[in-house]
Design a protein around this motif. Sequence first.
Motif, PDB file in Angstrom:
ATOM      1  N   UNK A 254      35.382  33.406  54.814  1.00  0.00           N
ATOM      2  CA  UNK A 254      36.617  33.514  54.010  1.00  0.00           C
ATOM      3  C   UNK A 254      36.307  34.273  52.720  1.00  0.00           C
ATOM      4  N   UNK A 255      35.129  34.001  52.146  1.00  0.00           N
ATOM      5  CA  UNK A 255      34.765  34.657  50.881  1.00  0.00           C
ATOM      6  C   UNK A 255      34.504  36.144  51.131  1.00  0.00           C
ATOM      7  N   UNK A 256      33.725  36.454  52.180  1.00  0.00           N
ATOM      8  CA  UNK A 256      33.445  37.873  52.500  1.00  0.00           C
ATOM      9  C   UNK A 256      34.748  38.623  52.750  1.00  0.00           C
ATOM     10  N   UNK A 257      35.629  37.982  53.489  1.00  0.00           N
ATOM     11  CA  UNK A 257      36.898  38.610  53.880  1.00  0.00           C
ATOM     12  C   UNK A 257      37.762  38.934  52.652  1.00  0.00           C
ATOM     13  N   UNK A 258      37.882  37.965  51.738  1.00  0.00           N
ATOM     14  CA  UNK A 258      38.743  38.207  50.573  1.00  0.00           C
ATOM     15  C   UNK A 258      38.121  39.260  49.652  1.00  0.00           C
ATOM     16  N   UNK A 259      36.816  39.326  49.608  1.00  0.00           N
ATOM     17  CA  UNK A 259      36.180  40.344  48.760  1.00  0.00           C
ATOM     18  C   UNK A 259      36.483  41.749  49.302  1.00  0.00           C
ATOM     19  N   UNK A 264      37.327  43.610  43.413  1.00  0.00           N
ATOM     20  CA  UNK A 264      37.125  43.009  42.082  1.00  0.00           C
ATOM     21  C   UNK A 264      37.587  41.562  41.971  1.00  0.00           C
ATOM     22  N   UNK A 265      37.844  40.924  43.111  1.00  0.00           N
ATOM     23  CA  UNK A 265      38.382  39.556  43.052  1.00  0.00           C
ATOM     24  C   UNK A 265      37.322  38.571  42.550  1.00  0.00           C
ATOM     25  N   UNK A 266      37.772  37.574  41.789  1.00  0.00           N
ATOM     26  CA  UNK A 266      36.915  36.459  41.375  1.00  0.00           C
ATOM     27  C   UNK A 266      37.187  35.297  42.327  1.00  0.00           C
ATOM     28  N   UNK A 267      36.127  34.780  42.914  1.00  0.00           N
ATOM     29  CA  UNK A 267      36.316  33.662  43.858  1.00  0.00           C
ATOM     30  C   UNK A 267      36.041  32.351  43.120  1.00  0.00           C
ATOM     31  N   UNK A 268      37.039  31.491  43.132  1.00  0.00           N
ATOM     32  CA  UNK A 268      37.020  30.238  42.356  1.00  0.00           C
ATOM     33  C   UNK A 268      37.244  29.077  43.322  1.00  0.00           C
ATOM     34  N   UNK A 269      36.270  28.184  43.459  1.00  0.00           N
ATOM     35  CA  UNK A 269      36.403  27.125  44.473  1.00  0.00           C
ATOM     36  C   UNK A 269      36.101  25.748  43.892  1.00  0.00           C
ATOM     37  N   UNK A 270      36.553  24.749  44.622  1.00  0.00           N
ATOM     38  CA  UNK A 270      36.343  23.342  44.278  1.00  0.00           C
ATOM     39  C   UNK A 270      34.997  22.893  44.870  1.00  0.00           C
ATOM     40  N   UNK A 271      34.281  21.985  44.186  1.00  0.00           N
ATOM     41  CA  UNK A 271      32.975  21.562  44.722  1.00  0.00           C
ATOM     42  C   UNK A 271      33.045  20.706  45.987  1.00  0.00           C
ATOM     43  N   UNK A 272      34.255  20.385  46.472  1.00  0.00           N
ATOM     44  CA  UNK A 272      34.365  19.735  47.783  1.00  0.00           C
ATOM     45  C   UNK A 272      34.173  20.754  48.910  1.00  0.00           C
ATOM     46  N   UNK A 303      42.179  36.729  41.485  1.00  0.00           N
ATOM     47  CA  UNK A 303      41.521  35.454  41.769  1.00  0.00           C
ATOM     48  C   UNK A 303      41.842  34.997  43.190  1.00  0.00           C
ATOM     49  N   UNK A 304      40.801  34.592  43.911  1.00  0.00           N
ATOM     50  CA  UNK A 304      41.000  33.929  45.210  1.00  0.00           C
ATOM     51  C   UNK A 304      40.560  32.491  45.013  1.00  0.00           C
ATOM     52  N   UNK A 319      51.277  31.915  36.637  1.00  0.00           N
ATOM     53  CA  UNK A 319      50.570  33.042  36.008  1.00  0.00           C
ATOM     54  C   UNK A 319      50.915  34.342  36.723  1.00  0.00           C
ATOM     55  N   UNK A 320      52.171  34.796  36.593  1.00  0.00           N
ATOM     56  CA  UNK A 320      52.582  35.980  37.348  1.00  0.00           C
ATOM     57  C   UNK A 320      51.872  37.266  36.894  1.00  0.00           C
ATOM     58  N   UNK A 321      51.255  37.232  35.716  1.00  0.00           N
ATOM     59  CA  UNK A 321      50.535  38.421  35.234  1.00  0.00           C
ATOM     60  C   UNK A 321      49.148  38.539  35.850  1.00  0.00           C
ATOM     61  N   UNK A 322      48.761  37.523  36.657  1.00  0.00           N
ATOM     62  CA  UNK A 322      47.444  37.572  37.314  1.00  0.00           C
ATOM     63  C   UNK A 322      47.661  37.550  38.815  1.00  0.00           C
ATOM     64  N   UNK A 323      46.726  38.139  39.521  1.00  0.00           N
ATOM     65  CA  UNK A 323      46.845  38.192  40.973  1.00  0.00           C
ATOM     66  C   UNK A 323      46.108  36.979  41.557  1.00  0.00           C
ATOM     67  N   UNK A 324      46.880  35.912  41.842  1.00  0.00           N
ATOM     68  CA  UNK A 324      46.265  34.672  42.328  1.00  0.00           C
ATOM     69  C   UNK A 324      46.574  34.525  43.816  1.00  0.00           C
ATOM     70  N   UNK A 325      45.522  34.446  44.620  1.00  0.00           N
ATOM     71  CA  UNK A 325      45.732  34.345  46.062  1.00  0.00           C
ATOM     72  C   UNK A 325      44.935  33.168  46.625  1.00  0.00           C
ATOM     73  N   UNK A 326      45.315  32.744  47.815  1.00  0.00           N
ATOM     74  CA  UNK A 326      44.637  31.641  48.497  1.00  0.00           C
ATOM     75  C   UNK A 326      43.383  32.191  49.166  1.00  0.00           C
ATOM     76  N   UNK A 327      42.286  31.434  49.114  1.00  0.00           N
ATOM     77  CA  UNK A 327      41.014  31.965  49.615  1.00  0.00           C
ATOM     78  C   UNK A 327      41.036  32.255  51.115  1.00  0.00           C
ATOM     79  N   UNK A 328      41.760  31.449  51.868  1.00  0.00           N
ATOM     80  CA  UNK A 328      41.736  31.624  53.321  1.00  0.00           C
ATOM     81  C   UNK A 328      43.010  32.322  53.796  1.00  0.00           C
ATOM     82  N   UNK A 329      42.923  32.931  54.992  1.00  0.00           N
ATOM     83  CA  UNK A 329      44.113  33.583  55.532  1.00  0.00           C
ATOM     84  C   UNK A 329      45.073  32.556  56.143  1.00  0.00           C
TER      85      UNK A 329
END
Length: 382
Positions: A254-259, A264-272, A303-304, A319-329
């Motif tokens: 999922x991370x490789x795919x979104x990159x 230039x996406x920043x991948x931000x995830x939960x420690x679960x 951000x993914x 945050x409409x001024x930022x591109x926020x997307x879900x990490x998985x398809x």
Amino acid sequence: MTTHTLPLFVLGHGADPHSERGVDCPGDLPPASDPALVERARRAKAALGDRLFVLGHHYQRDEVIQFADVTGDSFKLAREAAARPEAEYIVFCGVHFMAESADILTSDAQKVVLPDLAAGCSMADMATFDQVEECWEALQDAGVADQVVPITYMNSSADIKAFCGRNGGAVCTSSNARRALEWAFSQGEKVLFLPDQHLGRNTAVLEMGLDLDDCVVYNPHRPNGGLTDQQLRDAKMILWRGHCSVHGRFTAESVDDVRQRVPGVNVLVHPECRHEVVLKADHVGSTEYIIRKLAEAPSGSSWAVGTELNLVKRLAGEFPDKNVTFLDRTVCYCSTMNRIDLPHLVWALESLAAGQLVNQITVDPDTTHWAKVALDRMLALP
Ligand code: SF4
């Protein structure tokens, strides 16, 4: 109400009056399509006034969140409820273990209500009291129980929190897991981490510098957890084989795919999330951290986010001024969180307004006492 055996039910079916898990919600619910639902919720809430306090977990649907007096993670919400002693009814829009924590931390005069009793948590259900007792016996047989400090994630039943309280352990959240582990290793030589193996592993390896080889996974469905006594003796971290069905879905791919998809996406995830996902991510942190990180991000950044979809969608809107997307398809809601919908909320509020207490969640006094010991140890962490 607490039980020491919590069978897993298909959600919304069956009946388990002892554990309150998986039982159907009683009463007449308005249909979800009813256009008057919002107005009915508003009216019932107004009728109850200060006697009511509605808590909304970040993963709840927008249709429910709009009626929350406060939003937050499970621990913040339980503390907010305790800080409102005038509120006779605490309606918890979240899942079962959260409502239990609210009952533990609030006064006896306050009644905690879960609008749908089938709103459980698959992760919390992966560690039952009997299984954890069995594990403790295995640790005793291996001669190491007196060196082990049990730490349970907030996402566990009251029984498991109480187990930790009775055995010198504590509760932790995803924000303070590192501090809890540091404390635990100052009290003993090993940690039994319940029920989320990923939070335990990610914290131990990435934040405390332990090796993956210092960790073993205890599988409650296998004799001796699937481990030899020597493995239990050698391990520093004994991770319970539990996980979150939502965060566990994200993969390294999922991370490789979104990159590839979003330059230039920043991948931000939960420690679960799984260890390999966290390793590939740019930032990892609790729900509150994720919210803060996005709030502070520069306009135009991408951000993914690897966490529950209701929250990611809400943040994308905020945050409409930022591109926020879900990490998985693929779409990935927490199905049990989503059981709390507007019809159930309206039903609960209208019942309370009519003087009928429904779906109360109670924890027995002994379990409350020991769970509170474990929670208080967490609050006392440096
Ligand atoms: S998101 Fe995961 S840990 Fe949270 S309630 Fe749902 S299943 Fe449980």
